[in-house]
Design a protein around this motif. Structure first.
Motif, PDB file in Angstrom:
ATOM      1  N   ILE A 148       0.859  -1.196   0.000  1.00 51.69           N
ATOM      2  CA  ILE A 148       0.000   0.000   0.000  1.00 51.69           C
ATOM      3  C   ILE A 148       0.894   1.245   0.000  1.00 51.69           C
ATOM      4  CG2 ILE A 148      -0.234   0.132   2.537  1.00 51.69           C
ATOM      5  CD1 ILE A 148      -3.215   0.915   2.018  1.00 51.69           C
ATOM      6  N   ALA A 149       0.475   2.266  -0.732  1.00 50.73           N
ATOM      7  CA  ALA A 149       1.249   3.515  -0.801  1.00 50.73           C
ATOM      8  C   ALA A 149       0.292   4.684  -1.004  1.00 50.73           C
ATOM      9  CB  ALA A 149       2.257   3.454  -1.939  1.00 50.73           C
ATOM     10  N   PHE A 150       0.769   5.887  -0.664  1.00 47.90           N
ATOM     11  CA  PHE A 150      -0.048   7.097  -0.795  1.00 47.90           C
ATOM     12  C   PHE A 150       0.771   8.193  -1.467  1.00 47.90           C
ATOM     13  CE2 PHE A 150      -1.369   4.674   2.866  1.00 47.90           C
ATOM     14  CZ  PHE A 150      -2.741   4.592   2.707  1.00 47.90           C
ATOM     15  N   THR A 151       0.118   8.978  -2.307  1.00 42.61           N
ATOM     16  CA  THR A 151       0.822  10.071  -2.996  1.00 42.61           C
ATOM     17  C   THR A 151       1.013  11.236  -2.035  1.00 42.61           C
ATOM     18  OG1 THR A 151      -1.301  10.880  -3.818  1.00 42.61           O
ATOM     19  CG2 THR A 151      -0.036   9.472  -5.281  1.00 42.61           C
ATOM     20  N   LYS A 152       2.065  12.010  -2.279  1.00 42.52           N
ATOM     21  CA  LYS A 152       2.309  13.189  -1.427  1.00 42.52           C
ATOM     22  C   LYS A 152       2.639  14.405  -2.305  1.00 42.52           C
ATOM     23  CE  LYS A 152       7.282  12.625  -0.658  1.00 42.52           C
ATOM     24  NZ  LYS A 152       8.358  12.493   0.320  1.00 42.52           N
ATOM     25  N   LYS A 153       2.657  15.576  -1.695  1.00 43.43           N
ATOM     26  CA  LYS A 153       2.924  16.811  -2.437  1.00 43.43           C
ATOM     27  C   LYS A 153       4.373  16.861  -2.886  1.00 43.43           C
ATOM     28  CE  LYS A 153      -0.518  19.950  -0.472  1.00 43.43           C
ATOM     29  NZ  LYS A 153      -0.735  21.209   0.243  1.00 43.43           N
ATOM     30  N   ARG A 154       4.556  17.452  -4.086  1.00 46.40           N
ATOM     31  CA  ARG A 154       5.924  17.672  -4.563  1.00 46.40           C
ATOM     32  C   ARG A 154       6.507  18.870  -3.815  1.00 46.40           C
ATOM     33  NH1 ARG A 154       3.661  16.041  -9.695  1.00 46.40           N
ATOM     34  NH2 ARG A 154       4.843  14.268 -10.531  1.00 46.40           N
ATOM     35  N   GLN A 155       7.818  19.040  -3.956  1.00 47.62           N
ATOM     36  CA  GLN A 155       8.481  20.161  -3.285  1.00 47.62           C
ATOM     37  C   GLN A 155       7.941  21.488  -3.821  1.00 47.62           C
ATOM     38  OE1 GLN A 155      12.678  19.616  -3.478  1.00 47.62           O
ATOM     39  NE2 GLN A 155      13.072  20.580  -1.521  1.00 47.62           N
ATOM     40  N   ASN A 156       7.648  22.403  -2.947  1.00 40.85           N
ATOM     41  CA  ASN A 156       7.109  23.750  -3.275  1.00 40.85           C
ATOM     42  C   ASN A 156       5.738  23.685  -3.956  1.00 40.85           C
ATOM     43  OD1 ASN A 156       9.572  24.796  -2.325  1.00 40.85           O
ATOM     44  ND2 ASN A 156      10.502  24.541  -4.354  1.00 40.85           N
ATOM     45  N   GLN A 157       4.997  22.595  -3.778  1.00 35.40           N
ATOM     46  CA  GLN A 157       3.668  22.493  -4.412  1.00 35.40           C
ATOM     47  C   GLN A 157       2.648  23.338  -3.652  1.00 35.40           C
ATOM     48  OE1 GLN A 157       2.266  18.520  -5.399  1.00 35.40           O
ATOM     49  NE2 GLN A 157       0.152  19.174  -5.187  1.00 35.40           N
ATOM     50  N   LEU A 158       1.862  24.095  -4.392  1.00 31.83           N
ATOM     51  CA  LEU A 158       0.828  24.943  -3.793  1.00 31.83           C
ATOM     52  C   LEU A 158      -0.551  24.301  -3.899  1.00 31.83           C
ATOM     53  CD1 LEU A 158       2.033  28.385  -5.193  1.00 31.83           C
ATOM     54  CD2 LEU A 158       2.386  27.501  -2.891  1.00 31.83           C
ATOM     55  N   LYS A 159      -0.721  23.463  -4.916  1.00 33.53           N
ATOM     56  CA  LYS A 159      -2.009  22.806  -5.144  1.00 33.53           C
ATOM     57  C   LYS A 159      -2.378  21.926  -3.947  1.00 33.53           C
ATOM     58  CE  LYS A 159      -4.225  19.976  -8.702  1.00 33.53           C
ATOM     59  NZ  LYS A 159      -3.950  19.062  -9.802  1.00 33.53           N
ATOM     60  N   LYS A 160      -3.672  21.983  -3.606  1.00 31.03           N
ATOM     61  CA  LYS A 160      -4.150  21.270  -2.414  1.00 31.03           C
ATOM     62  C   LYS A 160      -4.106  19.752  -2.595  1.00 31.03           C
ATOM     63  CE  LYS A 160      -8.348  21.014   0.405  1.00 31.03           C
ATOM     64  NZ  LYS A 160      -9.753  21.424   0.476  1.00 31.03           N
ATOM     65  N   THR A 161      -4.505  19.280  -3.785  1.00 36.00           N
ATOM     66  CA  THR A 161      -4.644  17.837  -4.009  1.00 36.00           C
ATOM     67  C   THR A 161      -3.377  17.219  -4.600  1.00 36.00           C
ATOM     68  OG1 THR A 161      -5.586  18.212  -6.190  1.00 36.00           O
ATOM     69  CG2 THR A 161      -7.131  18.003  -4.358  1.00 36.00           C
ATOM     70  N   THR A 162      -3.225  15.911  -4.360  1.00 34.78           N
ATOM     71  CA  THR A 162      -2.074  15.182  -4.941  1.00 34.78           C
ATOM     72  C   THR A 162      -2.591  13.896  -5.586  1.00 34.78           C
ATOM     73  OG1 THR A 162      -1.701  14.096  -2.818  1.00 34.78           O
ATOM     74  CG2 THR A 162      -0.411  16.059  -3.259  1.00 34.78           C
ATOM     75  N   TYR A 163      -3.468  14.054  -6.557  1.00 32.38           N
ATOM     76  CA  TYR A 163      -4.014  12.876  -7.239  1.00 32.38           C
ATOM     77  C   TYR A 163      -3.103  12.464  -8.393  1.00 32.38           C
ATOM     78  CZ  TYR A 163      -8.337  14.072  -4.771  1.00 32.38           C
ATOM     79  OH  TYR A 163      -9.266  14.356  -3.795  1.00 32.38           O
ATOM     80  N   ALA A 164      -2.768  11.182  -8.448  1.00 36.35           N
ATOM     81  CA  ALA A 164      -1.946  10.659  -9.544  1.00 36.35           C
ATOM     82  C   ALA A 164      -2.850  10.262 -10.713  1.00 36.35           C
ATOM     83  CB  ALA A 164      -1.157   9.447  -9.071  1.00 36.35           C
ATOM     84  N   GLN A 165      -2.327  10.403 -11.933  1.00 40.52           N
ATOM     85  CA  GLN A 165      -3.106  10.014 -13.118  1.00 40.52           C
ATOM     86  C   GLN A 165      -3.124   8.485 -13.236  1.00 40.52           C
ATOM     87  OE1 GLN A 165      -1.064  12.058 -16.241  1.00 40.52           O
ATOM     88  NE2 GLN A 165      -2.037  14.031 -15.815  1.00 40.52           N
ATOM     89  N   THR A 166      -4.095   7.977 -14.002  1.00 41.03           N
ATOM     90  CA  THR A 166      -4.257   6.520 -14.144  1.00 41.03           C
ATOM     91  C   THR A 166      -2.991   5.864 -14.698  1.00 41.03           C
ATOM     92  OG1 THR A 166      -6.536   7.053 -14.712  1.00 41.03           O
ATOM     93  CG2 THR A 166      -5.880   4.771 -14.951  1.00 41.03           C
ATOM     94  N   ALA A 167      -2.361   6.527 -15.674  1.00 40.84           N
ATOM     95  CA  ALA A 167      -1.130   5.982 -16.271  1.00 40.84           C
ATOM     96  C   ALA A 167      -0.006   5.927 -15.238  1.00 40.84           C
ATOM     97  CB  ALA A 167      -0.704   6.824 -17.458  1.00 40.84           C
ATOM     98  N   GLN A 168       0.051   6.945 -14.375  1.00 44.84           N
ATOM     99  CA  GLN A 168       1.079   6.977 -13.325  1.00 44.84           C
ATOM    100  C   GLN A 168       0.831   5.865 -12.297  1.00 44.84           C
ATOM    101  OE1 GLN A 168       0.405  11.081 -12.200  1.00 44.84           O
ATOM    102  NE2 GLN A 168       2.359  11.726 -13.092  1.00 44.84           N
ATOM    103  N   ILE A 169      -0.432   5.674 -11.930  1.00 44.33           N
ATOM    104  CA  ILE A 169      -0.802   4.619 -10.968  1.00 44.33           C
ATOM    105  C   ILE A 169      -0.416   3.246 -11.530  1.00 44.33           C
ATOM    106  CG2 ILE A 169      -2.772   3.431  -9.872  1.00 44.33           C
ATOM    107  CD1 ILE A 169      -4.047   6.237  -9.527  1.00 44.33           C
ATOM    108  N   ARG A 170      -0.684   3.070 -12.844  1.00 42.12           N
ATOM    109  CA  ARG A 170      -0.360   1.808 -13.500  1.00 42.12           C
ATOM    110  C   ARG A 170       1.157   1.560 -13.464  1.00 42.12           C
ATOM    111  NH1 ARG A 170      -2.031   2.667 -18.640  1.00 42.12           N
ATOM    112  NH2 ARG A 170      -4.179   3.021 -17.969  1.00 42.12           N
TER     113      ARG A 170
END
Length: 263
Positions: A148-170
């Protein structure tokens, strides 16, 4: 007249009414007087070897007590096995495979995470990525591993969400499966358990997936035993450190042998 005869028969039929309850005179015997306590011994990869006691009815006639001990499965917290409270979210399953005197020798049977730990990791505004793969160790143990793993914010990211795209998840799932397979199929069960304890496989996945999408809280969530090889007492003794090059240190009831932690 026939009816009267039937009636007389009915009166004398139920002989139990006059005698009272069946088995009334029997003395109640406490079942615990017929039972014995056995110590449970964990494999040598854990610091605390004496991980508990179990109860079994004493041998009598054709009934052998050891046959009823073999195959029992118990769940122990890793914090108790390694005297480390930071590992209290891991649950280790052990299976009793052999009985030596009053000691039940166990081997690794599976691993899980506590429900409260998983619930604390799942949050809003992030993607949860899970991957399951079947692996076979070099000594023919077949297991099902879940990561199991969870996405996190990139460095200096301002955007609230950290959703990965389907291709990235794959791509992350493929990387997870590859690493879990590579790390498991090249070692035996004893060495694989040494990797589970410090979560080295999870850390490796986190590093490898950094280029696809930054991850956090990467864990081997569950390990389930699917198939075991034929029981071999010499292999079990090696797991318990009773055979091989290293001498066994006699331990007291509360003390375990010192085990070097895998990095």
């Amino acid at each position: 007249r026939a009816a009267a005869g039937d009636e007389r028969m009915a009166y004398g039929k139920n002989k139990r009414l006059s005698k009272g309850k069946k088995g009334k005179g029997k003395k109640a015997v406490d079942p615990f007087t017929k039972k014995d306590w056995y110590d449970i011994k964990a494999p040598s990869v854990f610091q605390v070897r004496n991980c508990g006691k179990t109860l079994v009815t004493r041998s009598s006639g054709m009934r052998v007590a050891t046959d009823f001990l073999k195959g029992r499965i118990l769940e122990v917290n890793l914090a108790d096995l390694n005297k480390d409270e930071d590992q209290n979210y891991r649950k280790i399953k052990l299976q009793m495979l052999d009985v030596s005197g009053k000691n039940c020798l166990c081997n690794f049977y599976g691993m899980d995470m506590t429900t409260d730990k998983i619930r604390s990791l799942v949050k809003k505004w992030q993607s949860t990525i899970e991957c399951t793969v079947d692996v076979t160790t070099t000594d023919a143990y077949k297991m099902r591993m879940s990561c199991i793993a969870f996405t996190k914010k990139r460095q200096n990211q301002l955007k609230k969400t950290t959703y990965a795209q389907t291709a990235q998840i794959r791509a992350i799932k493929k990387k997870m499966a590859d690493i879990m397979t590579k790390e498991s199929t090249t070692v035996d069960l004893k060495d694989l358990v040494k990797k589970f304890i410090p979560n080295s496989i999870g850390n490796q996945i986190e590093q490898a997936c950094q280029s696809i999408y930054p991850l956090k809280d990467v864990y081997i969530r569950k390990v389930k035993m699917l198939k075991q090889p034929k029981f071999d007492i010499t292999k079990l003794m090696e797991v318990h450190g009773n055979a091989g090059s290293e001498p066994v240190v006699a331990t007291t009831a509360d003390e375990g042998t010192k085990v070097d932690r895998a990095e």
